[in-house]
Design an enzyme around this catalytic site. Structure first.
Site, PDB file in Angstrom:
ATOM      1  N   ASP A   8       0.754  -1.278  -0.153  1.00 26.21           N
ATOM      2  CA  ASP A   8       0.107   0.031   0.123  1.00 26.21           C
ATOM      3  C   ASP A   8       1.050   1.239  -0.032  1.00 26.21           C
ATOM      4  O   ASP A   8       2.078   0.941   0.205  1.00 26.21           O
ATOM      5  CB  ASP A   8      -1.028   0.097   1.205  1.00 26.21           C
ATOM      6  CG  ASP A   8      -1.509   1.114   1.748  1.00 26.21           C
ATOM      7  OD1 ASP A   8      -2.029   1.813   1.031  1.00 26.21           O
ATOM      8  OD2 ASP A   8      -1.170   1.879   2.808  1.00 26.21           O
ATOM      9  N   ASP A  10       0.033   5.058   0.924  1.00 29.31           N
ATOM     10  CA  ASP A  10      -0.155   6.037   2.134  1.00 29.31           C
ATOM     11  C   ASP A  10      -0.038   5.267   3.506  1.00 29.31           C
ATOM     12  O   ASP A  10      -0.840   4.472   3.820  1.00 29.31           O
ATOM     13  CB  ASP A  10      -1.634   6.804   2.148  1.00 29.31           C
ATOM     14  CG  ASP A  10      -1.338   7.882   1.098  1.00 29.31           C
ATOM     15  OD1 ASP A  10      -0.548   8.809   1.217  1.00 29.31           O
ATOM     16  OD2 ASP A  10      -2.284   7.519   0.033  1.00 29.31           O
TER      17      ASP A  10
END
Ligand code: M1P
Length: 244
Positions: A8, A10
């Site tokens: 991922d 953020d």
């Protein structure tokens, strides 16, 4: 044995909406030297935001770039998939979703409101009560307010009730917004492009909890998932797991 490590963005590779930092780049550099191991990213954001955060000069570390959960997908820099939410939902349902969201957001009492409450992307629609044109300071203020007052959680409950028949998923991925997309278009969507080519698929994400946008891929049987708290935590896990 071929291994893919998916990240991922953020809160995992970078701080929320900020740029990748040196220690993470050094870690990626060590990782790509491991034989039979490839790297990829899967984020809710669109390609433009991923470029701002990871910087295009670092894209070569990643064999796979999955933007908008893989609705826009690249392998070795080549576009391999682009699927549109307009085709899946149809214009009438899109209008209903946008009108319902704007009506709801217009009733919200929150510290400040700015502009761009709806961001229309290729494979999803991003709904943002404070407005995406807010400053970094206003972003953090909304995030704190939301943690206390559950603005987004309540909005998700409302949309789930009002738009039940649309079979949509409303997912809280970042600090100020909600991603809306057809059910199944979560991060597991990207796995169809890699599952046959790898024996192991690792996933690292900070939102592997119900309602978080890493949840579905985090509990998917095709991945070995690790929940991290921030980029430093990701580095600690990587050092341990891959002995780098
Ligand atoms: O990558 C996580 C999320 O990042 C942004 O969220 P926010 O602006 O709310 O912090 C958005 O691009 C969102 O779509 C994405 O899921």
């Amino acid at each position: 044995m071929k291994t893919l490590v998916l990240f991922d963005v953020d809160g995992t590779l970078t701080k929320s909406r900020l740029t990748i930092e040196r220690p993470m780049i050094e870690t990626l550099e060590k990782l790509i030297k491991i034989e039979n191991l490839d790297l990829g990213i899967v984020g809710g954001s669109n390609l433009k935001k991923q470029k701002e955060q990871l910087l295009e000069k670092n894209f070569h570390y990643f064999k796979y770039l999955f933007s908008e959960n893989g609705l826009v997908a690249f392998k070795d820099g080549e576009l391999i998939n682009k699927t549109s939410i307009i085709d899946a939902l149809g214009e009438d349902n899109i209008k209903r979703l946008i009108n319902t969201s704007l009506q709801y957001m217009s009733t919200l009492e929150i510290p400040v409101k700015r502009g761009t409450f709806i961001e229309f992307r290729n494979g999803m629609i991003n709904l943002c009560p404070v407005g995406r044109s807010c400053t970094q300071e206003e972003r953090m203020e909304f995030y704190d307010f939301d943690n206390k007052h559950k603005v987004r959680e309540n909005m998700v409950k409302y949309l789930n009730k009002e738009l039940k028949d649309l079979n949509m998923q409303f997912s809280i991925g970042g600090q100020i917004s909600i991603d809306a997309f057809p059910k199944g278009w979560d991060k597991t969507y990207c796995l169809q492009f890699v599952e046959k080519d790898y024996d192991n698929i690792y996933f690292f994400g900070d939102k592997i909890h119900p309602g978080g946008n890493d949840y579905e891929i985090g509990i998917d049987s095709r991945t070995r998932a690790f929940k991290v708290t921030n980029p430093n935590d990701t580095i600690t896990f990587l050092n341990k797991i891959f002995n780098i």
